[in-house]
Enzyme design. Structure first.
Site, PDB file in Angstrom:
ATOM      1  N   ARG A  51       3.222   5.888 -17.149  1.00 20.34           N
ATOM      2  CA  ARG A  51       4.090   5.515 -18.269  1.00 20.34           C
ATOM      3  C   ARG A  51       3.355   4.921 -19.445  1.00 20.34           C
ATOM      4  O   ARG A  51       3.558   5.322 -20.582  1.00 20.34           O
ATOM      5  CB  ARG A  51       5.110   4.442 -17.834  1.00 20.34           C
ATOM      6  CG  ARG A  51       6.477   4.928 -17.574  1.00 20.34           C
ATOM      7  CD  ARG A  51       7.094   4.004 -16.554  1.00 20.34           C
ATOM      8  NE  ARG A  51       6.182   3.878 -15.434  1.00 20.34           N
ATOM      9  CZ  ARG A  51       6.125   4.732 -14.434  1.00 20.34           C
ATOM     10  NH1 ARG A  51       6.954   5.722 -14.374  1.00 20.34           N
ATOM     11  NH2 ARG A  51       5.256   4.589 -13.465  1.00 20.34           N
ATOM     12  N   THR A  52       2.533   3.920 -19.181  1.00 20.16           N
ATOM     13  CA  THR A  52       1.967   3.195 -20.309  1.00 20.16           C
ATOM     14  C   THR A  52       1.093   4.126 -21.147  1.00 20.16           C
ATOM     15  O   THR A  52       1.221   4.189 -22.359  1.00 20.16           O
ATOM     16  CB  THR A  52       1.175   1.972 -19.815  1.00 20.16           C
ATOM     17  OG1 THR A  52       2.042   1.209 -18.994  1.00 20.16           O
ATOM     18  CG2 THR A  52       0.706   1.112 -20.965  1.00 20.16           C
ATOM     19  N   LYS A  80     -21.220   5.253 -15.519  1.00 16.85           N
ATOM     20  CA  LYS A  80     -22.689   5.171 -15.650  1.00 16.85           C
ATOM     21  C   LYS A  80     -23.134   3.734 -15.892  1.00 16.85           C
ATOM     22  O   LYS A  80     -24.313   3.475 -16.106  1.00 16.85           O
ATOM     23  CB  LYS A  80     -23.140   6.012 -16.855  1.00 16.85           C
ATOM     24  CG  LYS A  80     -22.805   7.473 -16.757  1.00 16.85           C
ATOM     25  CD  LYS A  80     -23.364   8.179 -17.996  1.00 16.85           C
ATOM     26  CE  LYS A  80     -22.889   9.610 -18.074  1.00 16.85           C
ATOM     27  NZ  LYS A  80     -23.160  10.164 -19.409  1.00 16.85           N
ATOM     28  N   ARG A 101      -6.488  -0.338 -20.878  1.00 20.56           N
ATOM     29  CA  ARG A 101      -6.089  -0.933 -19.598  1.00 20.56           C
ATOM     30  C   ARG A 101      -7.332  -1.107 -18.749  1.00 20.56           C
ATOM     31  O   ARG A 101      -8.193  -0.236 -18.720  1.00 20.56           O
ATOM     32  CB  ARG A 101      -5.115  -0.012 -18.866  1.00 20.56           C
ATOM     33  CG  ARG A 101      -4.904  -0.432 -17.422  1.00 20.56           C
ATOM     34  CD  ARG A 101      -3.764   0.290 -16.777  1.00 20.56           C
ATOM     35  NE  ARG A 101      -2.489  -0.138 -17.328  1.00 20.56           N
ATOM     36  CZ  ARG A 101      -1.321   0.194 -16.811  1.00 20.56           C
ATOM     37  NH1 ARG A 101      -1.257   0.955 -15.738  1.00 20.56           N
ATOM     38  NH2 ARG A 101      -0.203  -0.230 -17.346  1.00 20.56           N
ATOM     39  N   HIS A 129       0.596  -7.953 -19.464  1.00 20.68           N
ATOM     40  CA  HIS A 129       0.937  -6.574 -19.825  1.00 20.68           C
ATOM     41  C   HIS A 129       1.915  -6.657 -20.998  1.00 20.68           C
ATOM     42  O   HIS A 129       3.105  -6.416 -20.852  1.00 20.68           O
ATOM     43  CB  HIS A 129       1.573  -5.873 -18.615  1.00 20.68           C
ATOM     44  CG  HIS A 129       1.705  -4.391 -18.746  1.00 20.68           C
ATOM     45  ND1 HIS A 129       1.624  -3.731 -19.953  1.00 20.68           N
ATOM     46  CD2 HIS A 129       1.924  -3.440 -17.808  1.00 20.68           C
ATOM     47  CE1 HIS A 129       1.781  -2.427 -19.738  1.00 20.68           C
ATOM     48  NE2 HIS A 129       1.963  -2.222 -18.453  1.00 20.68           N
TER      49      HIS A 129
HETATM   50  C1  NCD Z   1       3.251  -1.837 -14.376  1.00 24.92           C
HETATM   51  C2  NCD Z   1       1.794  -2.243 -14.463  1.00 24.92           C
HETATM   52  O1  NCD Z   1       0.936  -1.378 -14.658  1.00 24.92           O
HETATM   53  O2  NCD Z   1       1.543  -3.428 -14.357  1.00 24.92           O
HETATM   54  N1  NCD Z   1       3.444  -0.489 -14.670  1.00 24.92           N
HETATM   55  C3  NCD Z   1       3.714  -0.151 -15.958  1.00 24.92           C
HETATM   56  O3  NCD Z   1       2.863  -0.250 -16.815  1.00 24.92           O
HETATM   57  N2  NCD Z   1       4.957   0.205 -16.254  1.00 24.92           N
HETATM   58  C4  NCD Z   1       3.896  -2.226 -13.122  1.00 24.92           C
HETATM   59  C5  NCD Z   1       3.291  -1.792 -11.833  1.00 24.92           C
HETATM   60  O4  NCD Z   1       2.276  -1.075 -11.810  1.00 24.92           O
HETATM   61  O5  NCD Z   1       3.845  -2.157 -10.811  1.00 24.92           O
END
Ligand code: NCD
Length: 306
Positions: A51-52, A80, A101, A129
């Site tokens: 999703r993100t 690397k 991320r 997040h």
């Molecule tokens: C979340 C995350 O990555 O922290 N997912 C997301 O970005 N919607 C929640 C999760 O992974 O449980």
């Protein structure tokens, strides 16, 4: 230049403005279809995501921009041994804005300090997040019509769940928000959240183990998955993973207008029979995530909308 590391990087007024922009994008998408013509978003994901990452990419494409990036550490030079600081210096030559991320807490912050382009924290370890929180705030504001005056239950892995940590930080700034934390003993909210965030700000909260017992008092239930990748051993994960399963029977105990949210991915913590319940809003929440990320890209790039 502005980055986004935590939801607290924006004041309540700035968040309000961002959500109002997201509302306008939802209502008049055509107006925004070329705002990012000629701009490039880099998505640097050192940890899995569906999703993100895709919602950032979709957001940029809906704004007329382009996207490049990598979806795992193995497919980048991190494999690397390249540092995040070196990687972002290069990305600054390729793109106008970066969503990152990383499994390590603070890595996007290190990147931001070396970057010539805005960096957005798209999740750092068990820490924060912020764009999920922006998504959650927009969802709550749009579906409830307000962000204060409510009792919010957060259920599941409150220890490792970064979405939970960011959401608590953001929500305490609205009036009369009460929290009910529902988790097994081992997965309670971290001490720093209890002491430095909640107690310090005189926020009303309680911690319980049984979901059934608090269901009737909640205006919103935020379910989360047990964060397998942050466990030290598999046995603990297996023991705790199905601790909570929200099903039809438990939903009968809830208010008629209680909302169920989940950052997703869901594993077993919400039974699929709940998807049919009109109070289940986790798939709508995903759509709000695109609008708020569009608004965020426009804001951080300081773009004018004609
Ligand atoms: C979340 C995350 O990555 O922290 N997912 C997301 O970005 N919607 C929640 C999760 O992974 O449980």
């Amino acid at each position: 230049m502005r980055h986004l590391m935590s939801p607290l990087d924006m004041t309540v007024e700035e968040l309000d403005k961002l959500m109002t922009l997201a509302d306008d994008i939802r209502l008049h998408p055509d107006k925004y279809a070329h705002v990012c013509d000629g701009r490039i978003l880099a998505t640097c994901f050192y940890e899995p995501s569906t999703r993100t990452r895709l919602s950032f990419e979709s957001a940029m494409m809906h704004l007329g921009g382009k996207v490049l990036g990598f979806a795992s550490a193995d497919s980048s030079s991190a494999a690397k041994g390249e540092s995040v600081s070196d990687t972002i210096r290069m990305i600054s030559c390729y793109a106008d804005i970066c969503a990152m991320r990383h499994p390590k807490e603070g890595a996007p912050m290190v990147a931001a300090s070396k970057s010539r382009i805005p960096v957005i924290n798209a999740g750092d370890g068990g820490h924060q997040h912020p764009t999920q929180t922006l998504t959650d705030l927009l969802t709550i504001r749009s579906l409830k019509g307000r962000l204060g005056d409510m009792t919010i239950g957060l259920c599941g892995d409150l220890k490792f769940g970064r979405t939970v940590h960011s959401l608590i930080n953001a929500l305490i700034r609205y009036p009369n928000v009460k929290f009910v934390f529902i988790s097994p003993q081992e997965l309670r909210i971290p001490d720093y959240i209890r002491e430095d965030v909640l107690k310090k700000n005189n926020i009303e909260f309680k911690e319980v183990v049984r979901l059934e017992e608090v269901m009737p008092e909640l205006d919103l239930l935020y379910m989360t998955r047990v964060q397998r990748e942050r466990f030290f051993n598999e046995e603990d994960y297996v023991r705790l993973k199905d601790f909570y399963v929200l099903d039809k029977v438990k939903m009968e105990l809830a208010k008629q207008d209680m909302l169920v949210l989940h950052p997703l991915p869901r594993v077993n913590e919400i039974s699929i029979e709940v998807d049919e319940d009109p109070r289940a809003k986790y798939f709508e929440q995903v759509q709000f995530g695109v609008y708020i990320r569009m608004a965020l890209i426009i804001t951080l790039l300081e773009l004018e909308v004609a």
